[in-house]
Design an enzyme around this catalytic site. Structure first.
Site, PDB file in Angstrom:
ATOM      1  N   TRP A 124       0.764  -1.042  -0.082  1.00 20.12           N
ATOM      2  CA  TRP A 124      -0.089   0.083   0.005  1.00 20.12           C
ATOM      3  C   TRP A 124       0.964   1.233  -0.105  1.00 20.12           C
ATOM      4  O   TRP A 124       1.710   1.422   0.746  1.00 20.12           O
ATOM      5  CB  TRP A 124      -0.986  -0.065   1.119  1.00 20.12           C
ATOM      6  N   ASP A 205      -0.933  -5.949   9.435  1.00 27.22           N
ATOM      7  CA  ASP A 205      -1.761  -4.857   8.765  1.00 27.22           C
ATOM      8  C   ASP A 205      -3.156  -5.721   8.450  1.00 27.22           C
ATOM      9  O   ASP A 205      -3.125  -6.485   7.814  1.00 27.22           O
ATOM     10  CB  ASP A 205      -1.326  -3.978   7.637  1.00 27.22           C
ATOM     11  N   LYS A 240     -13.734  -0.888   6.033  1.00 25.12           N
ATOM     12  CA  LYS A 240     -14.434  -1.415   4.826  1.00 25.12           C
ATOM     13  C   LYS A 240     -15.269  -2.790   5.296  1.00 25.12           C
ATOM     14  O   LYS A 240     -16.338  -2.698   4.847  1.00 25.12           O
ATOM     15  CB  LYS A 240     -13.140  -2.294   4.132  1.00 25.12           C
TER      16      LYS A 240
HETATM   17  C1  LMR Z   1      -6.798   2.332  -0.476  1.00 28.33           C
HETATM   18  O1  LMR Z   1      -5.683   1.707  -0.498  1.00 28.33           O
HETATM   19  O2  LMR Z   1      -7.437   2.738  -1.506  1.00 28.33           O
HETATM   20  C2  LMR Z   1      -7.523   2.309   0.913  1.00 28.33           C
HETATM   21  O3  LMR Z   1      -6.757   1.676   2.030  1.00 28.33           O
HETATM   22  C3  LMR Z   1      -7.948   3.788   1.184  1.00 28.33           C
HETATM   23  C4  LMR Z   1      -6.736   4.741   1.665  1.00 28.33           C
HETATM   24  O4  LMR Z   1      -6.559   5.238   2.654  1.00 28.33           O
HETATM   25  O5  LMR Z   1      -5.492   4.709   0.728  1.00 28.33           O
END
Ligand code: LMR
Length: 391
Positions: A124, A205, A240
């Site tokens: 992420w 996570d 979510k």
């Molecule tokens: C995402 O990866 O799109 C979500 O977890 C929202 C975010 O805060 O980035």
């Protein structure tokens, strides 16, 4: 001083939502940010959440501060979700969202750990930013193999075995963001064994519990780790699975060798929280606690969560079939195998930009798509646009 500042870059995910909102194209589609949409393309309040809010409204007598780590009842619910029952050697703090949990974890760990913090390649976008801002040198271990569109487990495991004891390793419990590829139970066993013998600290996570296979199945990795190692941190998000995005409801759970060690370590976490945001907002935690502790509401919520998961899976299959029907030659069948909201489409940055500029189709530059943003109504348009850029 402000005069001298240049414009900072837009956030790679939330910045897309801003651009999407400003786009006047009536056919625009947002597959960027990880937000669940229903068949109608809306993100409604779950009926179980609405009902819990009515109950809370009737019961709530005060808006006085919560304790620094939030309501103890909420912490217990979080641990039941994580471990399938309470865990005597674990303590939980309510944080503003999963991101709040990650940042508190980073601030807590930095003074204790001289090593690096390892993330999967890819991960992420915000992981690297959160932990480098907390002062960590962030390194990456292999995860996704673009050739097989799967997990490169051999490379991952050998990298994890070589990570020094003073380092921290961030793992995704399920619905890996951005690839949608998770380890199997046997692979989790091997990863936990690697942590145990190498001695690094696992930080898990857990932002999508219930969106891959179900509440308990998705906790397989967390539960294997809790058995295998003495010390572990878990960051939960309920954005979510309870659709509580703007209530910012998450948690940081610390597992130690025993309850006494956990209490001592937790006292340091509380200092970090006090210095960051003092104490958490109550509303989202009350909703999660009210639903989980009411048998009827809990059953209702689990049913609503199942329906979300089923819809995402149907969209995965429809996407693969529609691309094929549009004459796309590349094999996209891997999308139907992956779990959770996200998949790596394999589209290049240039193709992603062409889709945005010509067709108002928004996805993250890495080619990550939010499958939960697809609907039967937008599927045709979306696949026709992808077919065009792949020509
Ligand atoms: C995402 O990866 O799109 C979500 O977890 C929202 C975010 O805060 O980035």
């Amino acid at each position: 001083m402000f005069e001298k500042l240049d414009m900072a870059p837009a956030d790679p995910i939330l910045g897309l939502t801003e651009a999407f909102k400003a786009d006047p194209n009536p056919h625009k589609i947002n597959l960027g940010v990880g937000v669940y949409k229903d068949e109608a393309g809306l993100t409604p309040i779950m009926p179980s959440v609405r009902r819990a809010e009515e109950i809370i409204l009737g019961r709530e007598k005060s808006k006085t501060y919560l304790p620094i780590s939030g309501m103890p009842e909420y912490g217990k619910v979080v641990r039941e979700l994580l471990f399938g029952g309470d865990c005597a050697r674990a303590v939980t703090a309510h944080t503003p969202g999963g991101t709040g949990a990650l940042r508190v974890a980073g601030d807590f760990l930095r003074p204790q750990k001289s090593g690096k913090l390892w993330v999967s390649q890819p991960t992420w976008e915000n992981h690297k930013a959160v932990f480098s801002t907390a002062g960590f040198e962030v390194a990456a271990y292999p995860y996704y193999d673009p050739k097989t569109k799967g997990l490169d487990f051999t490379a991952m495991l050998s990298a994890l075995k070589a990570i020094p004891a003073d380092d921290v390793v961030l793992l995704h419990a399920c619905c890996h963001n951005p690839s949608g590829i998770d380890p199997t139970t046997e692979q989790w066993d091997d990863i936990a064994a690697a942590a145990r013998s190498a001695g690094w600290l696992p930080l898990i996570d857990f932002a999508y519990q219930g969106l891959a296979e179900g509440i308990d199945d998705d906790a397989t990795g967390v539960r294997i780790f809790a058995e295998a190692v003495d010390e572990l941190l878990i960051c939960s998000s309920f954005s979510k699975n309870f659709s509580l995005y703007n209530d910012r409801v998450g948690a940081l759970t610390l597992v130690a060798a025993d309850a006494e060690v956990a209490a001592r370590a937790f006292s340091h976490l509380k200092i970090i929280i006090r210095r960051n945001f003092s104490n958490p907002p109550a509303h989202g935690g009350l909703i999660v606690t009210t639903i989980w502790n009411d048998p009827n509401l809990k059953t209702q919520w689990l049913g609503e969560l199942d329906a979300m998961r089923r819809r995402i899976h149907q969209m995965r299959e429809l996407f693969v079939a529609t691309l094929k029907a549009k004459g796309v030659k590349q094999d996209f069948s891997f999308i139907a195998q992956q779990k959770g909201m996200f998949s790596f489409s394999g589209l290049t940055k240039e193709q992603v930009h062409a889709l945005r500029d010509k067709y108002a189709l928004y996805m993250v530059d890495s080619g990550r798509i939010n499958v939960a943003g697809m609907t039967p109504d937008n599927m045709d348009c979306l696949c026709a646009a992808i077919a065009e850029v792949l020509k």
